[in-house]
Design a protein around this motif. Structure first.
Motif, PDB file in Angstrom:
ATOM      1  N   GLY A 233       0.782  -1.227   0.000  1.00 21.56           N
ATOM      2  CA  GLY A 233       0.000   0.000   0.000  1.00 21.56           C
ATOM      3  C   GLY A 233       0.816   1.281   0.000  1.00 21.56           C
ATOM      4  O   GLY A 233       0.413   2.271   0.601  1.00 21.56           O
ATOM      5  N   PRO A 602     -11.090  -0.713  -1.242  1.00 20.77           N
ATOM      6  CA  PRO A 602      -9.847  -0.739  -0.464  1.00 20.77           C
ATOM      7  C   PRO A 602     -10.158  -0.939   1.012  1.00 20.77           C
ATOM      8  O   PRO A 602     -11.224  -0.508   1.476  1.00 20.77           O
ATOM      9  CB  PRO A 602      -9.243   0.646  -0.707  1.00 20.77           C
ATOM     10  CG  PRO A 602     -10.382   1.503  -1.101  1.00 20.77           C
ATOM     11  CD  PRO A 602     -11.389   0.631  -1.767  1.00 20.77           C
ATOM     12  N   SER A 617      -4.850  -1.903  -1.082  1.00 23.92           N
ATOM     13  CA  SER A 617      -5.276  -0.818  -1.965  1.00 23.92           C
ATOM     14  C   SER A 617      -6.357  -1.299  -2.916  1.00 23.92           C
ATOM     15  O   SER A 617      -6.441  -2.485  -3.240  1.00 23.92           O
ATOM     16  CB  SER A 617      -4.083  -0.326  -2.773  1.00 23.92           C
ATOM     17  OG  SER A 617      -3.052   0.031  -1.893  1.00 23.92           O
ATOM     18  N   TYR A 628      -4.828   3.624  -8.618  1.00 24.93           N
ATOM     19  CA  TYR A 628      -4.344   2.983  -7.400  1.00 24.93           C
ATOM     20  C   TYR A 628      -4.812   3.809  -6.210  1.00 24.93           C
ATOM     21  O   TYR A 628      -4.371   4.950  -6.013  1.00 24.93           O
ATOM     22  CB  TYR A 628      -2.817   2.941  -7.482  1.00 24.93           C
ATOM     23  CG  TYR A 628      -2.126   2.059  -6.485  1.00 24.93           C
ATOM     24  CD1 TYR A 628      -1.799   0.746  -6.807  1.00 24.93           C
ATOM     25  CD2 TYR A 628      -1.758   2.535  -5.236  1.00 24.93           C
ATOM     26  CE1 TYR A 628      -1.126  -0.068  -5.905  1.00 24.93           C
ATOM     27  CE2 TYR A 628      -1.093   1.734  -4.330  1.00 24.93           C
ATOM     28  CZ  TYR A 628      -0.776   0.439  -4.669  1.00 24.93           C
ATOM     29  OH  TYR A 628      -0.104  -0.357  -3.775  1.00 24.93           O
ATOM     30  N   ILE A 630      -5.174   4.191  -2.204  1.00 27.90           N
ATOM     31  CA  ILE A 630      -4.680   3.705  -0.906  1.00 27.90           C
ATOM     32  C   ILE A 630      -5.537   4.324   0.213  1.00 27.90           C
ATOM     33  O   ILE A 630      -5.582   5.551   0.336  1.00 27.90           O
ATOM     34  CB  ILE A 630      -3.212   4.125  -0.687  1.00 27.90           C
ATOM     35  CG1 ILE A 630      -2.348   3.710  -1.881  1.00 27.90           C
ATOM     36  CG2 ILE A 630      -2.667   3.540   0.618  1.00 27.90           C
ATOM     37  CD1 ILE A 630      -0.983   4.375  -1.909  1.00 27.90           C
TER      38      ILE A 630
END
Lengths: 691, 121
Positions: A233, A602, A617, A628, A630
């Motif tokens: 992550g 996530p 993630s 992406y 996180i």
């Protein structure tokens, strides 16, 4: 089961010691029975290591928490599928795993060793048995996985939560297996040198064994990068951590070796160089073991510092002295009687590529050891971080990719001006057109554009090679597919190598994309709000939490939309004026061109027993780019703090893996018996005629 | 139970490593002739492989016809020389094997007559 494990380790130790002494003494006094007996003792070490491993696995399955290692790395709730991971998740278990792999590959390689190496095999066995003896001894007396607890706990501590990921089923075993597998080609070459066999008899064995170690290590590193990307992550996949580096360094040297060994096979050059390369790879593998086992360089991956560090350091130093002492002793016999005819030749290109690989290795080694030197010099341990490695290694790695295109286009011995022009024109044009097109499209970052041009040049050189070979076979009547297959099949090491080169190019695309064009933004969202970056809108739809036996988990449900920047002109202008790459939208109502792409979830877990947080993630991956997301934190007021990045071409990093494995297997696959070829009959006929 | 398995493993290991000394099979170190023959064979196969490679290079256009023929001829000469060496090695090996068999028979006879009756090979 602890008793059985200890007995097996002690027995393995005794068998290894006997194998060392028996092999050397038997060979020296010419006692065949002793040599055979020592060889069989070597086979029995596999049985001993297998029984010890089975005893530990059984202890995990039976939840035998009287064994400290089992209590430290599992609990009664652990899914049985994770026994495999728990087995090597700690220092002692991982050493037992390494020993198991070492005994297995030692036995297989000795069993299948070619007869022409018969005189050097006792020496090879002695070296392998000595290394096994070290591991058996460490496991039996210093780091036993069968140590018993005075008080048996009701339950174990559980498995490290970061290891409960599919990548962990294969990444650590492959890395450890790859590092220890370097021992085998090293032992074969050293055995040959000790026996006074200075010829090229070991070439084929060393090449195959080195490629196996190289392929396993490479696959292990790639899986590790994938694991880091998906579970840690932090949005990256390679951090130049010391433990990553100590796997990379021997891999780089082995890469140099498997190129230069082709020169020895084809032209009879570089024998001494190849022995030196394999020695370096072996010693670097020992350095890796040392650093991983409580060595002096701090890494998030390494096991806790312990007395093992000093033991492995001594073993590394002994390995260094033995490998290079033997090399210096036998060096006068290793000189090749041939010379390189021209700088413009394939062998010359391989030599340049070897130097570049060693340059990257040296830069990385310096970065790994720098904290030690700074500690000695200034009493302060100073670590070097990713920017040092990126700046120092980046240009050299690009040089290696350039040589990857040039080398195969050059002929062996020497190139003529005509052939240079003929073979280089299309790849060069392709590279130039790629650069021109990217510039015309307004793509920024000149270094990245040049790197894309280099990738295109190398890809074109491989395709040109395949096109020429396939077309030549097609003219003789085969269809195109069969022609290409025959081309590849006719020289598997070469064309397997090209497939691996393609995988490296794919990896290169991912590295260029993620390093030069990554976009990042962050923000804290309330339910119903959205975060916008580039042409994505991420809407925070829902959340939840659950108390699980092993963790407290919180998750966020998010919808991902593709947006049209024209619908958000005002917001983008405001954000850019503030120097931001993204912005938060209070109102998540749909705009004209918003298109729902899907959802991501996530999550964030806190493992109470380990006092450790873990982040998964949300990743939306396409061939062009990864979104992406996180989840940094779930705040008390109900908001979720997010770090979002767009990682261009990241998909190519992981897509390269299958090509790497297929290419390695093609290069390794044994060639058909060439004696049956008609050409050989002609040769024999001509030889008989001369007689 | 674990102690029994461990003991069995130890006994099996002892049996396996003791067998070459106690079993009926007699062993001898690999002769130099045998190794030489294997080395020559491997070298010959390597040359065949090289010929195959330069054929592929020539077909693909990596080698000119002149270079191809020159390299192929040199390799063929090397292969022929090795074949000749192999032929020589085989005949001398047969002679040596014959001598060795005689020596083994002589030693066996001697062993059978000795008071201990042990193998002295």
């Amino acid at each position: 089961m602890a008793d059985l494990g200890v007995m097996a380790l002690l027995l393995g130790m005794a068998l290894s010691a006997y194998s060392v002494v028996g092999s050397v003494v038997g060979e020296k006094i010419g006692m065949a029975e002793l040599v055979v007996s020592a060889r069989r003792a070597m086979y029995m070490t596999l049985a001993a290591a297998t029984v010890a491993s089975a005893a530990l696995v059984n202890a995990f399955v039976q939840n035998d928490f009287s064994i400290k290692y089992v209590a430290d790395h599992s609990n009664s709730l652990m899914d049985r599928a994770f026994v495999w991971v728990a087995f090597y998740s700690g220092n002692e278990g991982s050493l037992l795993y390494i020993l198991l792999v070492l005994t297995l590959i030692s036995v297989i390689s000795i069993w299948f060793a070619p007869k022409r190496l018969a005189r050097s095999m006792p020496w090879t066995i002695a070296i392998l048995a000595a290394i096994q003896l070290f591991y058996f001894g460490v496991l039996a007396f210093v780091a036993s996985p069968f140590e018993l607890l005075d008080t048996v706990p009701l339950d174990g501590r559980g498995i490290n939560p970061l290891l409960t990921h599919p990548g962990m089923f294969s990444h650590p075993p492959l890395l450890m297996g790859g590092l220890i597998a370097i021992t085998i080609p090293f032992a074969f070459i050293s055995g040959a040198l000790l026996a006074g066999n200075y010829g090229d008899d070991w070439i084929d064995v060393a090449r195959v064994l080195a490629i196996i170690a190289w392929g396993v290590l490479g696959a292990g590193m790639l899986l590790g990068a994938w694991w880091a990307y998906t579970i840690l992550g932090w949005g990256g996949y390679w951090a130049w951590d010391p433990i990553e580096n100590v796997a990379l360094m021997p891999w780089l040297v082995l890469t140099a070796f498997i190129h230069s060994i082709m020169v020895q096979k084809r032209r009879g050059l570089f024998r001494m160089w190849n022995v030196a390369l394999l020695n370096i790879a072996f010693v670097l593998a020992q350095l890796g073991m040392f650093i991983n086992r409580g060595g002096p360089v701090v890494s998030v991956h390494s096991f806790a510092a312990s007395t093992l560090g000093i033991i492995f350091m001594i073993f590394m130093l002994v390995s260094l002295l033995f490998a290079f002492g033997l090399f210096l002793w036998r060096m006068p016999h290793l000189k090749s009687d041939r010379v390189m005819e021209s700088f413009m030749s394939r062998e010359s290109a391989f030599l340049v590529n070897n130097f570049l690989f060693l340059a990257v290795m040296a830069v990385t080694l310096w970065g790994v050891l720098f904290p030690l030197f700074s500690d000695l010099a200034r009493d302060v341990s100073v670590s070097v971080a990713a920017p040092y490695f990126d700046r120092a290694n980046g240009p050299v790695l690009l040089g290696i990719v350039v040589m990857m295109g040039i080398g195969p286009l050059l002929p062996w011995r020497k190139a003529s001006a005509r052939s240079l022009k003929q073979w280089f024109i299309w790849p060069t044009l392709t590279g130039a057109v790629t650069i021109g097109t990217l510039l015309a499209l307004g793509v920024d970052r000149p270094i990245a554009i040049f790197a894309f041009g280099v990738v295109a040049f190398v890809a074109a050189s491989i395709l040109e090679e395949w096109w020429r070979g396939t077309a030549a076979r097609h003219r003789s009547g085969d269809n195109w597919a069969m022609s290409w297959w025959r081309l590849v099949n006719g020289n598997r090491p070469r064309h397997g190598g090209y497939i691996v080169h393609i995988s490296i190019l794919m990896l290169g695309l991912g590295i260029i994309g993620t390093n030069f064009y990554q976009q990042r933004t962050d923000g804290a969202l309330e339910l119903g709000q959205s975060l916008v970056i580039d042409n994505y809108r991420i809407e925070y739809v829902d959340n939840g939490s659950s108390n699980r036996p092993d963790r407290i988990a919180q998750w966020a449900e998010m919808s991902v939309y593709r947006i049209d920047e024209d619908d958000y002109v005002v917001e983008f202008e405001t954000a850019r004026a503030d120097g931001a790459t993204g912005f938060t939208l209070e109102d998540s109502s749909m705009r004209a061109n918003d298109e729902l792409l899907g959802g991501i979830e996530p999550w964030h877990g806190f493992y109470v027993d380990f006092n450790m947080a873990s982040v998964r993630s949300g990743i939306r991956s396409t061939i062009v780019e990864d979104l992406y997301v996180i989840p940094r934190d779930f705040l008390a007021d109900g908001r979720v703090s997010l770090a979002v990045s767009i990682n261009p071409l990241a998909w190519w990093l992981w897509a390269s893996g299958p090509f790497f494995i297929i290419g390695t297997m093609v290069a390794l696959w044994p060639q058909a018996a060439v004696e049956r070829r008609p050409t050989m009959k002609k040769i024999q006929a001509s030889a008989e005629g001369e007689n | 139970m674990p102690i029994v398995i461990g003991t069995l493993l130890a006994l099996a290991a002892i049996a396996v490593i003791a067998y070459p000394f106690l079993g009926r099979t007699r062993y001898r170190l690999v002769s130099e002739t045998f190794v030489t023959r294997e080395k020559l064979r491997a070298e010959r196969l390597r040359i065949y492989r090289k010929i195959s490679d330069i054929e592929a290079d020539f077909t693909s256009g990596d080698l000119t016809e002149v270079d191809y023929q020159q390299q192929r001829d040199l390799l063929r000469i090397s292969a022929a020389e090795i074949l000749r060496e192999e032929a020589g090695s085989k005949s001398s090996r047969a002679e040596r094997d014959q001598e060795l068999e005689k020596e083994i028979s002589r030693l066996r006879e001697k062993t059978a007559q000795s008071p201990e009756g042990g193998d002295t090979l």
